[in-house]
Write a protein that holds these residues in place. Structure first.
Motif, PDB file in Angstrom:
ATOM      1  N   LEU A 597      -5.093   3.640   8.604  1.00 51.88           N
ATOM      2  CA  LEU A 597      -4.896   2.316   9.195  1.00 51.88           C
ATOM      3  C   LEU A 597      -3.957   1.468   8.337  1.00 51.88           C
ATOM      4  N   ALA A 598      -4.090   1.583   7.017  1.00 53.08           N
ATOM      5  CA  ALA A 598      -3.262   0.777   6.124  1.00 53.08           C
ATOM      6  C   ALA A 598      -1.785   1.123   6.252  1.00 53.08           C
ATOM      7  N   ARG A 599      -1.472   2.343   6.655  1.00 55.30           N
ATOM      8  CA  ARG A 599      -0.071   2.752   6.793  1.00 55.30           C
ATOM      9  C   ARG A 599       0.572   2.212   8.065  1.00 55.30           C
ATOM     10  N   THR A 600      -0.251   1.758   9.030  1.00 57.59           N
ATOM     11  CA  THR A 600       0.296   1.503  10.360  1.00 57.59           C
ATOM     12  C   THR A 600      -0.077   0.170  10.984  1.00 57.59           C
ATOM     13  N   THR A 601      -1.140  -0.452  10.532  1.00 58.08           N
ATOM     14  CA  THR A 601      -1.622  -1.648  11.224  1.00 58.08           C
ATOM     15  C   THR A 601      -0.652  -2.818  11.062  1.00 58.08           C
ATOM     16  N   LEU A 607      -5.510  -6.593   6.251  1.00 57.07           N
ATOM     17  CA  LEU A 607      -4.958  -6.091   4.989  1.00 57.07           C
ATOM     18  C   LEU A 607      -5.181  -7.089   3.862  1.00 57.07           C
ATOM     19  N   ARG A 608      -5.039  -8.381   4.147  1.00 56.70           N
ATOM     20  CA  ARG A 608      -5.292  -9.403   3.134  1.00 56.70           C
ATOM     21  C   ARG A 608      -6.758  -9.404   2.695  1.00 56.70           C
ATOM     22  N   ARG A 609      -7.654  -9.195   3.664  1.00 54.13           N
ATOM     23  CA  ARG A 609      -9.082  -9.149   3.307  1.00 54.13           C
ATOM     24  C   ARG A 609      -9.347  -7.983   2.366  1.00 54.13           C
ATOM     25  N   TRP A 610      -8.752  -6.823   2.682  1.00 54.87           N
ATOM     26  CA  TRP A 610      -8.919  -5.662   1.796  1.00 54.87           C
ATOM     27  C   TRP A 610      -8.355  -5.937   0.410  1.00 54.87           C
ATOM     28  N   LEU A 611      -7.174  -6.526   0.358  1.00 51.54           N
ATOM     29  CA  LEU A 611      -6.517  -6.759  -0.925  1.00 51.54           C
ATOM     30  C   LEU A 611      -7.280  -7.792  -1.749  1.00 51.54           C
ATOM     31  N   ASP A 612      -7.672  -8.886  -1.128  1.00 53.27           N
ATOM     32  CA  ASP A 612      -8.358  -9.949  -1.853  1.00 53.27           C
ATOM     33  C   ASP A 612      -9.734  -9.506  -2.329  1.00 53.27           C
ATOM     34  N   GLY A 613     -10.400  -8.682  -1.518  1.00 53.78           N
ATOM     35  CA  GLY A 613     -11.729  -8.217  -1.904  1.00 53.78           C
ATOM     36  C   GLY A 613     -11.714  -6.925  -2.689  1.00 53.78           C
ATOM     37  N   ASP A 614     -10.529  -6.303  -2.807  1.00 56.16           N
ATOM     38  CA  ASP A 614     -10.376  -5.023  -3.499  1.00 56.16           C
ATOM     39  C   ASP A 614     -11.359  -3.977  -2.955  1.00 56.16           C
ATOM     40  N   ALA A 615     -11.591  -4.056  -1.644  1.00 58.84           N
ATOM     41  CA  ALA A 615     -12.533  -3.140  -1.013  1.00 58.84           C
ATOM     42  C   ALA A 615     -12.222  -3.058   0.477  1.00 58.84           C
ATOM     43  N   LEU A 622     -11.367  -0.211  -2.931  1.00 53.48           N
ATOM     44  CA  LEU A 622     -10.058   0.419  -2.794  1.00 53.48           C
ATOM     45  C   LEU A 622      -9.779   1.279  -4.026  1.00 53.48           C
ATOM     46  N   SER A 623      -9.273   2.468  -3.810  1.00 54.80           N
ATOM     47  CA  SER A 623      -8.729   3.225  -4.927  1.00 54.80           C
ATOM     48  C   SER A 623      -7.393   2.605  -5.307  1.00 54.80           C
ATOM     49  N   PRO A 624      -6.883   2.843  -6.526  1.00 51.82           N
ATOM     50  CA  PRO A 624      -5.555   2.305  -6.879  1.00 51.82           C
ATOM     51  C   PRO A 624      -4.463   2.741  -5.909  1.00 51.82           C
ATOM     52  N   ASP A 625      -4.503   3.999  -5.454  1.00 44.97           N
ATOM     53  CA  ASP A 625      -3.475   4.466  -4.520  1.00 44.97           C
ATOM     54  C   ASP A 625      -3.567   3.733  -3.187  1.00 44.97           C
ATOM     55  N   LEU A 626      -4.802   3.545  -2.679  1.00 45.84           N
ATOM     56  CA  LEU A 626      -4.963   2.854  -1.412  1.00 45.84           C
ATOM     57  C   LEU A 626      -4.571   1.385  -1.552  1.00 45.84           C
ATOM     58  N   ARG A 627      -4.845   0.808  -2.694  1.00 50.90           N
ATOM     59  CA  ARG A 627      -4.433  -0.587  -2.904  1.00 50.90           C
ATOM     60  C   ARG A 627      -2.912  -0.699  -2.805  1.00 50.90           C
ATOM     61  N   TRP A 628      -2.186   0.248  -3.390  1.00 50.32           N
ATOM     62  CA  TRP A 628      -0.722   0.199  -3.306  1.00 50.32           C
ATOM     63  C   TRP A 628      -0.235   0.478  -1.882  1.00 50.32           C
ATOM     64  N   THR A 629      -0.972   1.261  -1.114  1.00 46.71           N
ATOM     65  CA  THR A 629      -0.622   1.435   0.298  1.00 46.71           C
ATOM     66  C   THR A 629      -0.728   0.117   1.047  1.00 46.71           C
ATOM     67  N   VAL A 630      -1.767  -0.649   0.745  1.00 46.79           N
ATOM     68  CA  VAL A 630      -1.941  -1.967   1.374  1.00 46.79           C
ATOM     69  C   VAL A 630      -0.821  -2.910   0.945  1.00 46.79           C
ATOM     70  N   VAL A 631      -0.490  -2.901  -0.342  1.00 47.51           N
ATOM     71  CA  VAL A 631       0.606  -3.751  -0.830  1.00 47.51           C
ATOM     72  C   VAL A 631       1.915  -3.371  -0.142  1.00 47.51           C
ATOM     73  N   HIS A 632       2.175  -2.082  -0.036  1.00 47.54           N
ATOM     74  CA  HIS A 632       3.386  -1.590   0.634  1.00 47.54           C
ATOM     75  C   HIS A 632       3.456  -2.102   2.066  1.00 47.54           C
ATOM     76  N   ARG A 633       2.345  -1.994   2.793  1.00 47.99           N
ATOM     77  CA  ARG A 633       2.351  -2.400   4.204  1.00 47.99           C
ATOM     78  C   ARG A 633       2.519  -3.911   4.348  1.00 47.99           C
ATOM     79  N   LEU A 634       1.866  -4.689   3.498  1.00 49.50           N
ATOM     80  CA  LEU A 634       2.032  -6.146   3.569  1.00 49.50           C
ATOM     81  C   LEU A 634       3.475  -6.541   3.263  1.00 49.50           C
ATOM     82  N   ALA A 635       4.087  -5.889   2.290  1.00 41.70           N
ATOM     83  CA  ALA A 635       5.488  -6.165   1.982  1.00 41.70           C
ATOM     84  C   ALA A 635       6.382  -5.794   3.158  1.00 41.70           C
ATOM     85  N   GLU A 636       6.082  -4.668   3.783  1.00 37.28           N
ATOM     86  CA  GLU A 636       6.859  -4.202   4.934  1.00 37.28           C
ATOM     87  C   GLU A 636       6.767  -5.188   6.091  1.00 37.28           C
ATOM     88  N   LEU A 637       5.600  -5.806   6.235  1.00 32.78           N
ATOM     89  CA  LEU A 637       5.394  -6.772   7.313  1.00 32.78           C
ATOM     90  C   LEU A 637       5.913  -8.167   6.962  1.00 32.78           C
TER      91      LEU A 637
END
Length: 781
Positions: A597-601, A607-615, A622-637
């Motif tokens: 979902l983080a790659r496509t939503t 995504l902000r809720r996941w990032l702010d809550g780190d979960a 969130l694992s460190p890799d998944l956290r960076w996937t969320v950061v990548h997607r937010l930047a892309e958006l």
């Protein structure tokens, strides 16, 4: 100037009894000093040593300093008289950042420096002057001058602190040197010194996993000591997590190197642990199949990898305590092998030597055919022969050719002698011919299922029957060849051939079986059967009804990856993944769905809720890799700008965070961001492989097609020159193919480029991408 098969054969016929004494000085941060003393017998004549881009070169032959016509790759040794010779090559060489040679890395977490000699095809010559081919196996004695506070590891034990014992005869590309302030855990098992090592900044992660890593190592070692009659052939067994390794791992004798992704920060999922156990078992089996007995030329490299890949999954599943490892192979690895076997670049599992005319071509066959298909074919061979006969043949082969080189023909002779079956006839259709069969289920008018084969190969596999509600109704092992196999006692039942994945063949179910599976796949109790079926029934038929109910995180992750890969054909795939992402259930399953979902939503609030809550959800961090996937997607958006990305990078503080920040910065939807990324990829001559790939991952945002379209032509024009930096960089350039739909005119750019001068590794990558994108090859399954 890659070594050719003809050159290798001539040199091997001319030389014998080769040995090396190698001295390395890695105390300078600018370059390193390499002094190789090469001794050998020769029949006389002209030959050459390989050494890549040496500076301050001095060559001494039998005590005399000579001037040679060195061209940056080869040192001619002309007019040698018959007998014994000694050549000393003294040189200054550059460190590399592409993982091919003596790699240098500075840890952003603490500023510590590490160096590692990561060798392989056409790479040993970047470390020292050598006869860089497989069939001139040689003992190597190594001396390393380094910071006295550093740990230095290689293939053998030290004899005085800086000099290490001579190895047994090994291919020179299997030498390894690892040096730096490593954190180590050491012990002895069965009298053999063993160790696990990692960068100092990863010490907490190694300590966290140390008991498991030791347990898996010992279980695998004890198993191989039982099934192989040849004893473990080296004097120690170290395993090292090294920075920026291009491979998943490398089977260096006595000192295996691993990609650091196998020592994850944050939560360690069951899939992480299974994969790591599989790779440990895989690399350890290479101590016998690759190191004790080695190929003559690269056409037989498949055998090393296919055998080890089979052993890796089998031993992790049945010995090391990781049930479900075979499920991951069927779900995540085997489908890629079927796809590769339909491309124009497919090749026999065991190609002819003439089909690998040089080492550069050899690099291209370390692919899904040699690994995924080869693993499956070896498993079919074991099933077809029976494990006792298979191991009897393997052991005879290992004993006959210990510390030497051997061919597939040598192995077939040993297996043929150990089994009443015609192994050579089996090999002719399974190993020497590309492609795969299809096994079909059809129905007679009376409802009796019938199994037939489209193809030429004999198959032995498990077939399982179920009621229409998918309750188990029977299972048996059958042989299928040219004659159809009716199953009269299973009339009216659902039938699943190859239910346990013993063979390599596409499965075509009849309408009754396919319909029952599409309606109730998640209800099947056996995850291995579900794994086979997830890859058999079209994804668009399974995803909406079965993904929300699939209990296995392994199968969820594989289904999500498959759906995203063919999302142009699967309507509403993102909605399906989102709907399945419930805030309850097993944490690993939630993480698998969240990763998709983080790659496509486009839901920035989520995504902000996941990032702010780190979960993802309470109790599911969130694992460190998944956290960076969320950061990548937010930047892309467009919701995350450079200051916030920099804050994330500083908070992470690791090499992974550095790469994640590069990707996020490149993903921002602005002209300036794309221009900065492209300039960094193409204008920095010292860019590392991993940074190049991280930038490309952000550059090619599918949702930003208009913004990145101008870079498609630029990529086509720049790629060949970039790929000439080396095979690892060529692979990275090829893997950075634009990850977005291409127009016919854009595809034509690639087709036209391939009519010109394109390096071998890049040519293969491009050809495969174009095949995968052609309408006739689009795989909806």
């Amino acid at each position: 100037m890659s070594l050719t098969l003809d050159e290798a054969r001539r040199r091997a016929a001319m030389l014998a009894d080769v040995s090396y004494e190698l001295a390395l000085d890695v105390t300078s941060t600018e370059a390193f000093h390499s002094r190789a003393t090469v001794r050998f017998d020769t029949r006389g004549g002209d030959t050459f040593l390989e050494l890549h881009r040496a500076e301050q070169l001095q060559v001494t032959i039998d005590g005399d300093v000579v001037t040679t016509a060195y061209d940056g790759r080869r040192i001619p040794l002309d007019g040698l008289t018959p007998g014994r010779h000694e050549v000393v090559v003294d040189a200054r060489l550059r460190y590399v950042t592409d993982g091919e040679g003596l790699h240098t890395f500075t840890d952003p977490a603490d500023g510590e420096r590490y160096v590692g000699a990561y060798l392989g095809l056409d790479v040993t010559q970047r470390l020292f002057a050598c006869f860089d081919q497989l069939d001139l196996k040689s003992p190597i004695t190594l001396t390393v001058t380094a910071d006295p506070a550093w740990t230095v590891l290689t293939n053998a034990l030290p004899v005085d602190g800086t000099t290490f014992a001579a190895t047994p005869p090994i291919p020179c590309d299997q030498l390894v040197v690892v040096a730096g302030p490593y954190h180590s855990i050491r012990w002895e098992h069965r009298g053999l010194p063993m160790g696990w090592h990692c960068r100092r900044s990863l010490a907490a992660e190694l300590d966290r996993d140390a008991a498991e890593l030791r347990r898996v190592t010992e279980l695998c070692f004890d198993h191989y000591a039982t099934i192989f009659t040849e004893p473990y052939p080296f004097d120690s067994y170290d395993q090292v997590f090294v920075p920026e390794l291009n491979w998943g791992a490398m089977e260096n004798p006595g000192c295996v190197t691993y990609n650091e992704s196998m020592l994850p920060r944050g939560p360690v999922t069951d899939d992480d642990r299974r994969r790591r156990a599989m790779v440990i078992a895989h690399e350890m089996s290479h101590m016998w199949f690759a190191n004790l007995v080695s190929p003559v030329w690269w056409e037989d490299a498949w055998l090393n990898e296919s055998f080890a890949d089979y052993m890796g999954f089998q031993v992790a599943e049945t010995v090391a305590g990781f049930p479900g490892t075979r499920v991951s192979f069927e779900a995540a690895h085997k489908p890629g092998a079927y796809r590769a076997d339909r491309r124009r670049s497919t090749h026999p599992v065991a190609p002819a030597a003439a089909d690998v005319p040089d080492v550069a071509t050899g690099r291209t066959i370390f692919d899904e055919i040699s690994y995924g298909k080869g693993n499956a074919v070896i498993r079919q061979l074991v099933t077809w022969l029976g494990e006792p006969d298979f191991l009897a043949g393997v052991n005879a082969h290992l004993t006959r050719h210990r510390f030497a080189n051997a061919t597939l023909d040598d192995l077939l002779s040993a297996l043929d002698a150990a089994s009443p079956r015609d192994v050579r006839a089996w090999a002719a259709v399974w190993l020497r011919q590309a492609g795969h069969d299809t096994i079909r289920v059809t129905r007679r008018d009376d409802g009796v299922p019938v199994l037939t084969r489209d193809g030429i190969r004999p198959h032995r596999f498990t077939v399982t029957a179920y009621t229409l509600d998918l309750e188990p109704a029977g299972s048996r092992l059958i042989d299928l060849a040219a004659e159809a196999v009716p199953l009269p006692d299973w009339a009216g039942l659902v039938v699943v051939p190859n239910a346990h994945g013993e063979t390599f063949a596409r499965i075509h179910l009849d309408q009754l079986s396919s319909g029952a599976v599409a309606n109730g796949l998640a209800d099947l109790a056996d995850p291995l059967v579900r794994a086979v079926l997830w890859s058999t029934v079209p994804i668009e038929e399974l995803l909406p009804r079965q993904l929300p109910r699939e209990p296995s995180p392994t199968l969820v992750a594989a289904a999500v990856d498959r759906a995203l890969a063919c999302s142009r054909q699967v309507t509403g795939v993102f909605d399906v993944i989102a709907a399945a992402c419930a805030p309850t259930g097993e944490p690993d399953r939630q993480l698998a769905l969240a990763a998709g979902l983080a790659r496509t939503t486009t839901d920035i609030t989520l995504l902000r809720r996941w990032l702010d809550g780190d979960a993802v959800n309470p109790g599911v961090p969130l694992s460190p890799d998944l956290r960076w996937t969320v950061v990548h997607r937010l930047a892309e958006l467009g919701d995350l700008e450079a200051p916030e990305i920099e804050t994330e990078r500083q908070h992470d503080g690791t090499a992974t965070g550095e790469l994640g920040a590069h990707t996020a910065l490149a993903a921002r939807p602005t002209t300036a961001a794309k221009a900065e990324a492209w300039a960094a990829m193409t204008e920095d001559a010292g860019i590392s492989v991993r940074r190049f790939r991280a930038l490309a991952a952000g550059l090619w945002s599918p949702s930003q097609r208009d913004l990145v379209a101008p870079y498609i032509r630029a990529y086509v024009e720049a790629a060949p020159a970039l790929a000439r930096r080396g095979s690892a960089f060529a692979s990275a350039v090829g893997r950075s193919f634009p990850a977005l739909p291409l127009s016919e005119d854009e595809l034509t750019l690639f087709h036209e480029a391939l009519t010109g001068e394109v390096p071998t590794v890049l040519r293969r990558r491009w050809a495969d991408e174009l095949d995968d994108r052609s309408p006739e090859n689009t795989d909806r399954r």
